[in-house]
Write an enzyme that holds these catalytic residues in place. Structure first.
Site, PDB file in Angstrom:
ATOM      1  N   SER A  48      20.561  -6.316 -24.150  1.00 51.92           N
ATOM      2  CA  SER A  48      21.201  -5.857 -25.370  1.00 51.92           C
ATOM      3  C   SER A  48      20.488  -6.436 -26.602  1.00 51.92           C
ATOM      4  O   SER A  48      19.302  -6.201 -26.786  1.00 51.92           O
ATOM      5  CB  SER A  48      22.686  -6.233 -25.328  1.00 51.92           C
ATOM      6  N   ASP A 160      24.647  -0.701 -20.968  1.00 54.32           N
ATOM      7  CA  ASP A 160      24.451  -2.095 -21.390  1.00 54.32           C
ATOM      8  C   ASP A 160      24.321  -3.061 -20.205  1.00 54.32           C
ATOM      9  O   ASP A 160      25.191  -3.131 -19.344  1.00 54.32           O
ATOM     10  CB  ASP A 160      25.655  -2.512 -22.243  1.00 54.32           C
TER      11      ASP A 160
END
Length: 276
Positions: A48, A160
């Site tokens: 991320s 993610d």
């Protein structure tokens, strides 16, 4: 791995960067403090926000420059969900910025080896990207489920990486002589929650941090600025403040950690010997 070895001969230093939205700007401060003192990295892994920091740094940008890019291009605001959106939105709208600053779009052309973690939504497993299109790997690693449409790579859906591993240290194990971890999700104690957004953010952090300790023990050194959990993951106006917190924590680590002190001293001695 034995951190007590002669660190003057240490060749490979790995850096693991956690996810954390805007809190990931603290990684830039940590990295700036370490590089200012001659600490160099041979391998960086990130998820991320950590994937963004790792990739831009490995492309040759100094941490201070990355902070300016993030602020001037409003990169993190582009990765923020649209309020009132009727459905999932595409994170691909940020792709043009990576094309501007990392035009080669290649893992192989980075100056430092980078590993980016993501989650294969269809197969339900963690994956590590080390080749292919760099920008898609970064965006896949930032793709918050329930907000953004999954990134499609080779007919697989990715989201993610922090969902399964928000602190991807494993790719560094066995490949580095020393592993430094930078974690940006330390939770402060609170007595009240003032908004629904804060409630959701804190609950998500508690869940993500539940496996943090098992990843920390894989690091030789963990740098974890306290208090960052008080910032929301989309609190973009706090970028400078968060960067400063990370920088100061990096300096503190150098001052208090013998391993880092030895590396810094070795760098000074080498620089003096070379007449630089």
């Amino acid at each position: 791995m034995n951190p007590a070895t002669d660190l003057k001969k240490t060749k490979k230093i790995g850096l693991a960067l956690s996810g954390g939205g805007i809190r990931g700007v603290s990684h830039l401060g940590v990295m700036q403090a370490l590089t200012d003192h001659g600490i160099e990295f041979s391998h960086i892994s990130g998820t991320s926000a950590g994937a963004i920091a790792a990739s831009f740094f490995a492309a040759g940008y100094a941490p201070k420059e990355i902070l300016q890019i993030i602020k001037e291009t409003k990169l993190l605001k582009l990765l923020r969900p649209s309020i009132g959106s009727a459905g999932l939105i595409s994170i691909l709208r940020a792709r043009f910025l990576f094309a501007r600053y990392i035009p080669h779009n290649s893992f192989q052309k980075l100056k430092i080896h980078v590993t980016i973690s993501s989650v294969d939504l269809g197969e339900g497993k963690l994956v590590y990207f080390t080749d292919g299109e760099l920008d898609l790997a970064i965006l896949a690693s930032c793709c918050l489920p329930g907000i953004f449409k999954p990134i499609i790579i080779n007919e697989h859906m990715y989201i993610d990486g922090g969902i399964l591993n928000n602190f991807p240290v494993e790719p560094l194990v066995g490949n580095c002589d020393l592993i430094i971890g930078s974690s940006c999700n330390h939770l402060p104690v609170v007595t009240e929650i003032k908004s629904f957004g804060s409630l959701v953010d804190r609950a998500a952090m508690i869940a993500i941090n539940s496996s943090l300790n098992m990843h920390k023990i894989l690091c030789d050194i963990v740098i974890e600025p306290h208090g960052l959990g008080g910032y929301g993951i989309f609190d973009t106006d706090a970028a400078d403040e968060i960067y400063k917190i990370g920088y100061e924590e990096g300096l503190k680590a150098i001052d208090e950690n013998k391993i880092l002190k030895d590396i810094v001293e070795a760098h000074k001695e080498a620089k003096k010997a070379s007449g630089a």
